[in-house]
Design an enzyme around this catalytic site. Structure first.
Site, mmCIF file in Angstrom:
data_model
loop_
_atom_site.group_PDB
_atom_site.id
_atom_site.type_symbol
_atom_site.label_atom_id
_atom_site.label_comp_id
_atom_site.label_asym_id
_atom_site.label_seq_id
_atom_site.Cartn_x
_atom_site.Cartn_y
_atom_site.Cartn_z
ATOM 1 N N HIS A 89 12.730 -2.730 -1.878
ATOM 2 C CA HIS A 89 12.089 -2.744 -3.194
ATOM 3 C C HIS A 89 12.898 -3.644 -4.129
ATOM 4 O O HIS A 89 14.132 -3.557 -4.167
ATOM 5 C CB HIS A 89 12.038 -1.313 -3.754
ATOM 6 N N ARG A 145 0.851 -1.198 0.000
ATOM 7 C CA ARG A 145 0.000 0.000 0.000
ATOM 8 C C ARG A 145 0.878 1.236 0.000
ATOM 9 O O ARG A 145 1.950 1.235 0.615
ATOM 10 C CB ARG A 145 -0.870 0.073 1.253
HETATM 11 C C1 GRF Z 1 9.853 -8.155 -1.735
HETATM 12 O O1 GRF Z 1 10.583 -8.494 -2.880
HETATM 13 C C2 GRF Z 1 9.728 -6.671 -1.569
HETATM 14 O O2 GRF Z 1 10.809 -5.961 -2.065
HETATM 15 C C3 GRF Z 1 8.509 -6.363 -2.395
HETATM 16 O O3 GRF Z 1 7.635 -7.425 -2.143
HETATM 17 C C4 GRF Z 1 8.394 -8.586 -1.829
HETATM 18 C C5 GRF Z 1 7.870 -9.109 -0.537
HETATM 19 O O4 GRF Z 1 8.294 -10.404 -0.303
HETATM 20 N N1 GRF Z 1 7.984 -5.068 -2.086
HETATM 21 P P1 GRF Z 1 8.023 -11.121 1.100
HETATM 22 O O5 GRF Z 1 6.528 -10.935 1.420
HETATM 23 O O6 GRF Z 1 8.884 -10.454 2.122
HETATM 24 O O7 GRF Z 1 8.379 -12.557 0.877
#
Ligand code: GRF
Length: 247
Positions: free
Chosen positions: A149, A131
């Site tokens: 990210h 979000r």
């Molecule tokens: C990660 O790659 C993060 O950078 C992105 O969403 C993914 C989340 O993965 N925003 P998880 O839920 O921590 O396995």
């Protein structure tokens, strides 16, 4: 601040997840380490939407005896987020704030802000939280919110970074751990790690390798920020030594 609704714990909490009201905190049973009891342990609140593998990396790092940090609350925007289960297993308090239970984005942001603030965090970590947080939230925790990210920012901002990097045909992508400001995927960069794209990669395979880097960098970034070892000038975030912090 505890919002409306009951606090459930123990067996009742396990069997009545659908009845946990929006925003109420589910207290963890037999918490092993909440940060309340241990002097100078840095308090970390983690926001998740899904699988929670980055949360797991933080929980594992916090469980190390010398980590100096404790995850004190995990918040999700949907009750089915697997990250909540990981938190419960680690005996960490959890809460769910669903956008659908709020008339508009601002009131969702304010509900989140109040729950997070009540946990008195040293660091707020967005670990796969899908979000966009509004200014009320971001301004409440200046310089204390981190995001991870899955691209080398400023390339491929937004929710489909891995897919877009593959579609663009880049040979190298990666991850970025950065401070959060009021723009999406934009604040000062703390750490980046490059991940080569391999022939035959699909989105899942590439994302898994990127996540391995996130799992390495995110706990480190959280700890350094919590210890006050991040100095920001303009867009540049720099690390300082522990001695410089005490000066
Ligand atoms: C990660 O790659 C993060 O950078 C992105 O969403 C993914 C989340 O993965 N925003 P998880 O839920 O921590 O396995």
């Amino acid at each position: 601040m505890r919002r409306s609704g009951s606090i459930l714990s123990g067996a009742a909490a396990r069997w009545l997840p659908e009845r946990v009201p929006d925003g109420s905190i589910r207290r963890a049973e037999n918490q092993s380490r909440t940060g309340e009891a241990v002097a100078d342990v840095k308090r970390v609140v983690v926001l998740v939407s899904g699988h929670g593998s980055n949360l797991q990396a933080l929980l594992d790092a916090a469980a190390e005896p010398a980590s100096g940090m404790a995850v004190v609350l995990v918040l999700a925007d949907r009750p089915g987020a697997h990250g909540l289960e990981r938190a419960r297993r680690a005996r960490v308090d959890t809460a769910v704030v669903r956008p659908a239970d709020h008339p508009d984005r601002r009131s969702f942001d304010l509900a989140l802000r109040d729950l997070v603030a009540a946990a008195r965090p040293d660091v707020v970590c967005l670990a796969g939280f899908m979000r966009i947080l509004g200014p009320e939230f971001v301004r409440a925790f200046p310089g204390r919110i981190l995001n991870t990210h899955p691209s080398l920012l400023p390339a491929f901002r937004g929710a489909h970074a891995v897919r877009e990097a593959l579609a663009y045909g880049v040979k190298v992508t990666g991850c970025t751990v950065h401070l959060v400001d009021e723009e999406v995927d934009h604040g000062p960069v703390l750490f980046q790690s490059a991940v080569p794209v391999e022939p035959g990669d699909d989105e899942d395979r590439l994302h898994e390798r990127i996540k391995q880097e996130e799992h390495r960098l995110l706990p480190l970034a959280v700890r350094l920020l919590a210890e006050g070892r991040v100095r920001v000038e303009g867009r540049r975030a720099q690390l300082v030594t522990a001695e410089e912090v005490s000066r």
